[in-house]
Write an enzyme that holds these catalytic residues in place. Structure first.
Site: not given
Ligand code: UN1
Length: 497
Positions: A152, A175, A228-229, A233, A250, A284, A385, A464
């Protein structure tokens, strides 16, 4: 004939040991083949690890400010190439051009932040309890870091991991998600052109279940970072737990926007349209729940449906498009399945809930922006989700109830509150169980120089971005220097004041 791309292993562009490739296609037009990318095997990963270990031996001894200069130049190259990379990214990922430009900008911001960190990377000097003794900490590189990234944010998320990992003196194996290998390729090209010595970055394309797994299971890769999911994870976490690896996860979110009865409704409306349908809901941090105070519920729902229905769907490269396609067939199928689940739970599909028909939509993974009304806490569309353009609307009677609904999910990445009441805003900031809370802004929009991450099953406690990520990619070493010339026993040879 589409271009054939290669891995970057052991300092050169390399064909995969398997001799196999996969096709990367445009999600807005599946007849458009962007390229063929390596379907690598464990042998490729093994070579990448061996090379990265050599790279680490050199890079870990390169002074941090010099490492920072390479990232500074990488950032400058990304500035020059911003538009070209954004176009390539939209073509393979689908989101609209303004968003992919933003994605590149996030990588640029991360590069420039990392460059300056090369001249900080602070340790501490702390007073000792004994005389003639110094106590201090400094940051040591760890080794080879394995980075597994999602589709994404094809550029920004790899840079969130790669740039701090490199700045701290680690070598990296990257990767990228199978859906966005081209952007990954362009990023590695920029790093190499910026002067990153060749064995310090390795790019290995392929499937998560093969290359990702081999990376996670490799004993010589002590650091893993995954976005990822939550399900994947957990599997990665189990392996890393057994192997005592350092791991940053994350993962998913079920982020809510809370709109109170005193809110500026026009502002909240702009916010929810962007938070829920930006990136076609594939963040996410996407707003996937809208919790409305009963006093404004009906009015706001009408305002929302009216605007959301008019959002312009189409290819992200086309001028005027507001919502692009989903990433692939399965992602669209999942949204469609949730529409069925919602209906069976008695939810009304206020708008959308369909694959759009007609010219321009025949060969892309498009789905209409969807609003579920009358959703009750605990229903599946309120808890799970979906990762698509689908928003669940829930009615509440108070801020306290809204906070409770927000918190009653297994995720805790981001939340947002619209109100004009400063006391309510501060109370919510304290009580919303999420890693990030926005006041009078939607659930998306994190900035690169602040920590990013969630609580509960959205993450595993690491962050992060910002300054905190530098703790993850470095080992804190403590040094004591006793220059008293005698044996001083800590906790035993104590001093009177
Ligand atoms: C994500 O949703 O996977 O805050 C990252 C945000 C972006 C980063 C999102 N700067 O929506």
């Amino acid at each position: 004939m589409a271009e054939t791309f290669r891995n970057f292993i052991a300092g050169e562009w390399a064909t995969p040991s398997t001799g196999e490739y996969f096709e990367n296609r445009n999600p807005a037009d599946w007849n458009d083949v962007i390229g063929r990318f390596p379907r690598s095997g464990p042998a490729d990963l093994q070579r990448a690890v061996e090379s990265a270990k050599r790279g680490f031996a050199r890079w870990s001894k390169t002074p941090a400010p010099i490492r920072g200069q390479v990232l500074q130049r990488t950032g400058e190259l990304l500035v020059e190439r911003k538009d070209a990379i954004a176009r390539a990214m939209t073509r393979e990922m689908g989101k609209v051009l303004t968003e992919t430009r933003g994605d590149v900008q996030e990588g640029i911001d991360t590069a420039f932040y990392a460059a300056t960190e090369g001249r900080r990377l602070f340790g501490r000097v702390v007073p000792s309890e004994l005389r003639n003794k110094w106590a201090m900490t400094y940051r040591r590189p760890i080794g080879v870091a394995g980075l597994i990234t999602p589709f994404n944010f094809p550029l920004a998320i790899p840079t969130w991991k790669m740039f701090p990992a490199l700045l701290c003196g680690n070598a990296v194996i990257f990767k990228p998600a199978e859906d966005v290998p081209h952007t990954g390729h362009l990023l590695v090209e920029a790093l190499l052109e910026a002067g990153l010595p060749p064995e310090i970055v390795q790019l290995v394309h392929g499937q998560g279940s093969v290359v990702g797994r081999a990376l996670v299971e490799h004993p010589d890769v002590p650091v893993i970072s995954f976005t990822g999911s939550t399900e994947t994870g957990s599997m990665i976490g189990a392996t890393c737990g057994k192997m005592h690896k350092r791991l940053s996860l994350e993962m998913g979110g079920k982020n809510a926007m809370l709109v109170m009865d005193d809110a500026d409704l026009d502002l909240a409306l702009d916010g929810v349209l962007w938070g829920a349908f930006g990136t076609t809901g594939q963040r996410c941090t996407a707003t996937s729940r809208l919790i409305l105070h009963e006093k404004i519920h009906d009015r706001f729902l009408t305002m929302l449906c009216d605007r959301a229905e008019r959002l312009r769907l189409g290819p992200g490269l086309e001028e005027g498009t507001e919502v692009g396609p989903l990433i692939h067939a399965d992602a669209r199928q999942k949204v469609d399945e949730y529409v069925g689940i919602a209906k069976r739970e008695g939810v009304s599909v206020a708008i959308g809930g369909k694959i759009p028909q007609g010219k321009g939509f025949e060969c892309g993974w498009f789905y209409e922006p969807t609003v579920f009304a009358g959703v009750k806490p605990g229903m599946r569309v309120e808890q799970e989700e979906i990762f698509g353009p689908a928003l669940a609307v829930i009615r509440v009677g108070s801020l306290d109830e809204a906070i409770k609904v927000n918190n009653d999910v297994r995720y805790g990445l981001s939340s947002s509150l619209y109100t004009r009441d400063v006391n309510a805003a501060f109370r919510a900031m304290e009580d919303l169980d999420t890693g990030i809370t926005y006041v009078n802004a939607p659930t998306i929009g994190a900035e690169a120089h602040l920590p990013f991450g969630g609580v509960k099953q959205s993450g595993n406690g690491h962050r992060e971005g910002g300054w905190e990520v530098y703790d993850f990619y470095s080992e804190t070493k403590v040094c004591y220097v006793d220059y008293s010339g005698t044996l001083q026993r800590a906790q035993i040879d104590t001093y009177e004041p």
